[in-house]
Design an enzyme around this catalytic site. Structure first.
Site, PDB file in Angstrom:
ATOM      1  N   TYR A  65       0.830  -1.201   0.000  1.00 21.57           N
ATOM      2  CA  TYR A  65       0.000   0.000   0.000  1.00 21.57           C
ATOM      3  C   TYR A  65       0.864   1.249   0.000  1.00 21.57           C
ATOM      4  CZ  TYR A  65       0.962   0.969   4.948  1.00 21.57           C
ATOM      5  OH  TYR A  65       1.575   1.285   6.130  1.00 21.57           O
ATOM      6  N   ARG A 105       8.050   3.974  -5.038  1.00 20.21           N
ATOM      7  CA  ARG A 105       8.124   3.038  -3.905  1.00 20.21           C
ATOM      8  C   ARG A 105       7.086   1.931  -4.041  1.00 20.21           C
ATOM      9  NH1 ARG A 105       7.695   5.426   2.079  1.00 20.21           N
ATOM     10  NH2 ARG A 105       5.511   5.642   1.469  1.00 20.21           N
ATOM     11  N   ARG A 129      -8.209 -21.214  -0.133  1.00 20.64           N
ATOM     12  CA  ARG A 129      -7.105 -20.729   0.685  1.00 20.64           C
ATOM     13  C   ARG A 129      -5.914 -21.674   0.548  1.00 20.64           C
ATOM     14  NH1 ARG A 129      -4.716 -21.249   5.680  1.00 20.64           N
ATOM     15  NH2 ARG A 129      -4.033 -19.290   6.651  1.00 20.64           N
ATOM     16  N   LYS A 182       6.581  -1.925   1.786  1.00 20.23           N
ATOM     17  CA  LYS A 182       5.420  -1.345   2.468  1.00 20.23           C
ATOM     18  C   LYS A 182       4.224  -2.289   2.322  1.00 20.23           C
ATOM     19  CE  LYS A 182       3.218   3.194   3.145  1.00 20.23           C
ATOM     20  NZ  LYS A 182       3.744   3.430   4.505  1.00 20.23           N
ATOM     21  N   GLU A 193      12.771   2.697  13.713  1.00 24.26           N
ATOM     22  CA  GLU A 193      11.838   3.732  13.271  1.00 24.26           C
ATOM     23  C   GLU A 193      10.610   3.721  14.164  1.00 24.26           C
ATOM     24  OE1 GLU A 193      10.642   2.924   9.248  1.00 24.26           O
ATOM     25  OE2 GLU A 193      10.195   0.823   9.645  1.00 24.26           O
TER      26      GLU A 193
END
Length: 285
Positions: free
Chosen positions: A32, A51, A97, A145, A177
């Site tokens: 995302y 990114r 799944r 991300k 971070e």
């Protein structure tokens, strides 16, 4: 009426449906981006696209779209002046799944939405953030991300329980971070220290501009990990992110940073960033 984007269509939020067999839901097999919107304009969109495409490549998710066009249309359709656009891409829907992902050719799921939020007139800028530190127990590819945000959410709630604003995560005694921000300190000698880009941190888009503004002000910049003790002894500390922009940190683990007030240099970096956003196309999408 709030309009969202889903797989090529712009629809009311109540009409947007995603399969229960989507790998983003079942495995967090998705990436995302969050792009800030100021003055009705996307900020740093090109860097966010770069990114996003890197994250997709690292996970071998084959997804292609006019990412900037989608975001711009959402801003326009929702009349957004200040806030954010959230964009997510999952590997797509499985028949059943299974840990193994589907064969190439499976269509990814792409959705996005706009959300109003005050970015510039944030009261935290006036009082500064209070931070606690906790071990960094996330997976070891923080440079991608992904939507694997459970640990970050747990740490956000730990901060709430402790009566502070957020958490800085650590490996040993070194700060990596924040839960959703890059962490920085400014030493008493006027050196800005920011964790080097590697797999331990997300390469923050706002971080790029923050470091550029600091260098333009004449500050020396070192890209390396810093310790908790270095942070506590620093003259100033701050975070950078797309939704908080540049935000001062005034306390870490109950220890006052500097004089316990937002630092002057941090304030100058924040104002320079905001001025650049308002003034020029260099960081606007």
């Amino acid at each position: 009426m709030r309009i969202v984007y889903l797989n090529g269509d712009y629809v009311p939020r109540t009409a947007a449906k995603i399969s229960v067999f989507d790998r983003g839901l079942l495995f967090s097999d998705a990436v995302y981006e969050v792009v800030s919107v100021i003055d009705g304009r996307l900020i740093d969109m090109e860097r966010h696209v770069t990114r996003l495409e890197r994250s997709l490549g690292e996970l071998s998710i084959n997804a292609f779209a006019d990412w900037s066009g989608i975001a711009r249309k959402l801003v326009a359709k929702n009349g957004l002046q200040e806030g954010l656009v959230y964009l997510q891409v999952s590997r797509g829907v499985m028949e059943d799944r299974d840990y193994r992902w589907p064969a190439p050719g499976t269509a990814p799921t792409i959705f996005a939405f706009a959300q109003s939020r005050d970015l510039i007139e944030n009261p935290l800028a006036g009082r500064g953030m209070r931070i606690i530190t906790r071990p960094d127990l996330r997976w070891q590819r923080c440079d991608i991300k992904t939507t694997q945000l459970l640990y970050a959410s747990l740490m956000k709630m730990e901060a709430v329980a402790a009566g502070v604003d957020d958490v800085w995560m650590t490996e040993g005694d070194l700060v990596t971070e924040g839960t959703s921000q890059n962490a920085h300190i400014i030493t008493r000698d006027g050196v800005l220290i920011s964790h080097q880009l590697d797999r331990a941190i997300l390469p923050g888009v706002t971080r790029i501009e923050a470091l550029a503004q600091a260098k333009a002000m004449g500050l020396a910049v070192e890209e390396r990990a810093f310790s908790i003790d270095e942070a506590k002894q620093a003259a100033e500390a701050f975070i950078s992110s797309s939704t908080l922009l540049i935000m001062p940190v005034v306390e870490i683990d109950g220890h006052q940073i500097g004089d316990g007030r937002p630092g002057n240099l941090t304030g100058r970096i924040r104002q320079a960033y905001i001025a650049a956003v308002h003034a020029g196309p260099s960081i606007r999408g």
